[in-house]
Motif scaffolding. Structure first.
Motif, PDB file in Angstrom:
ATOM      1  N   ALA A  77      13.064  11.167  -2.189  1.00 41.78           N
ATOM      2  CA  ALA A  77      13.840   9.929  -2.034  1.00 41.78           C
ATOM      3  C   ALA A  77      12.902   8.739  -1.855  1.00 41.78           C
ATOM      4  O   ALA A  77      13.115   7.671  -2.440  1.00 41.78           O
ATOM      5  N   ALA A  78      11.858   8.924  -1.061  1.00 44.24           N
ATOM      6  CA  ALA A  78      10.887   7.843  -0.846  1.00 44.24           C
ATOM      7  C   ALA A  78      10.230   7.437  -2.162  1.00 44.24           C
ATOM      8  O   ALA A  78      10.106   6.244  -2.464  1.00 44.24           O
ATOM      9  N   VAL A  79       9.834   8.418  -2.956  1.00 47.06           N
ATOM     10  CA  VAL A  79       9.195   8.139  -4.245  1.00 47.06           C
ATOM     11  C   VAL A  79      10.161   7.416  -5.179  1.00 47.06           C
ATOM     12  O   VAL A  79       9.761   6.555  -5.957  1.00 47.06           O
ATOM     13  N   GLU A  80      11.423   7.731  -5.085  1.00 42.91           N
ATOM     14  CA  GLU A  80      12.433   7.107  -5.941  1.00 42.91           C
ATOM     15  C   GLU A  80      12.766   5.681  -5.492  1.00 42.91           C
ATOM     16  O   GLU A  80      12.883   4.771  -6.316  1.00 42.91           O
ATOM     17  N   ASP A 101       0.887  -1.157   0.000  1.00 44.79           N
ATOM     18  CA  ASP A 101       0.000   0.000   0.000  1.00 44.79           C
ATOM     19  C   ASP A 101       0.928   1.212   0.000  1.00 44.79           C
ATOM     20  O   ASP A 101       1.511   1.565   1.020  1.00 44.79           O
ATOM     21  N   MET A 102       1.142   1.809  -1.174  1.00 47.08           N
ATOM     22  CA  MET A 102       2.122   2.898  -1.295  1.00 47.08           C
ATOM     23  C   MET A 102       1.715   4.140  -0.506  1.00 47.08           C
ATOM     24  O   MET A 102       2.575   4.877  -0.041  1.00 47.08           O
ATOM     25  N   THR A 103       0.424   4.365  -0.330  1.00 47.29           N
ATOM     26  CA  THR A 103      -0.008   5.501   0.492  1.00 47.29           C
ATOM     27  C   THR A 103       0.501   5.316   1.914  1.00 47.29           C
ATOM     28  O   THR A 103       1.041   6.243   2.516  1.00 47.29           O
ATOM     29  N   ALA A 104       0.350   4.110   2.435  1.00 47.26           N
ATOM     30  CA  ALA A 104       0.828   3.825   3.785  1.00 47.26           C
ATOM     31  C   ALA A 104       2.354   3.870   3.847  1.00 47.26           C
ATOM     32  O   ALA A 104       2.917   4.405   4.815  1.00 47.26           O
ATOM     33  N   ALA A 105       3.021   3.325   2.839  1.00 45.54           N
ATOM     34  CA  ALA A 105       4.487   3.331   2.825  1.00 45.54           C
ATOM     35  C   ALA A 105       5.028   4.756   2.789  1.00 45.54           C
ATOM     36  O   ALA A 105       5.984   5.091   3.509  1.00 45.54           O
ATOM     37  N   LEU A 106       4.413   5.618   1.974  1.00 46.52           N
ATOM     38  CA  LEU A 106       4.857   7.009   1.910  1.00 46.52           C
ATOM     39  C   LEU A 106       4.557   7.748   3.206  1.00 46.52           C
ATOM     40  O   LEU A 106       5.341   8.596   3.639  1.00 46.52           O
ATOM     41  N   ALA A 149       6.641  10.024   8.253  1.00 43.35           N
ATOM     42  CA  ALA A 149       6.684  10.000   9.717  1.00 43.35           C
ATOM     43  C   ALA A 149       8.100   9.795  10.232  1.00 43.35           C
ATOM     44  O   ALA A 149       8.446  10.274  11.318  1.00 43.35           O
ATOM     45  N   LEU A 150       8.915   9.101   9.454  1.00 47.42           N
ATOM     46  CA  LEU A 150      10.308   8.866   9.835  1.00 47.42           C
ATOM     47  C   LEU A 150      11.232  10.008   9.415  1.00 47.42           C
ATOM     48  O   LEU A 150      12.439   9.965   9.646  1.00 47.42           O
ATOM     49  N   ILE A 194      12.474  -1.052  -3.809  1.00 45.98           N
ATOM     50  CA  ILE A 194      12.476  -1.914  -2.621  1.00 45.98           C
ATOM     51  C   ILE A 194      11.257  -2.830  -2.632  1.00 45.98           C
ATOM     52  O   ILE A 194      11.350  -4.029  -2.342  1.00 45.98           O
ATOM     53  N   GLU A 195      10.099  -2.268  -2.993  1.00 45.23           N
ATOM     54  CA  GLU A 195       8.862  -3.051  -3.049  1.00 45.23           C
ATOM     55  C   GLU A 195       9.003  -4.207  -4.034  1.00 45.23           C
ATOM     56  O   GLU A 195       8.626  -5.342  -3.734  1.00 45.23           O
TER      57      GLU A 195
END
Length: 51
Positions: free
Chosen positions: A26-29, A9-14, A19-20, A34-35
C-alpha cells in the motif's frame, strides 16, 4: 534547485510507513501519488500561486 521542492526521500518515507505498521504494498502504491500532490502544492505556495 534553490527554492523548489523536488520530492521526498522515499527510503525515509517507506521506513516511516513500516514503523507505523502500514502494509508495504500500500505504501509503494500510495506514497508517490501523495508525494506528487504535496510537491505541486508546496511549489505553488512558494511561488505565490496558492490556489
Amino acid at each position: 534547485m534553490p527554492g523548489v521542492v523536488l520530492g521526498w526521500d522515499m527510503t525515509a518515507a517507506l521506513a516511516m510507513a513500516a514503523a507505523l505498521g502500514m502494509e508495504p504494498r500500500a505504501a509503494v502504491e500510495f506514497l508517490p501519488v501523495i508525494e506528487a500532490a504535496m510537491v505541486r502544492k508546496l511549489n505553488e505556495q512558494m511561488d505565490g500561486r496558492d490556489d
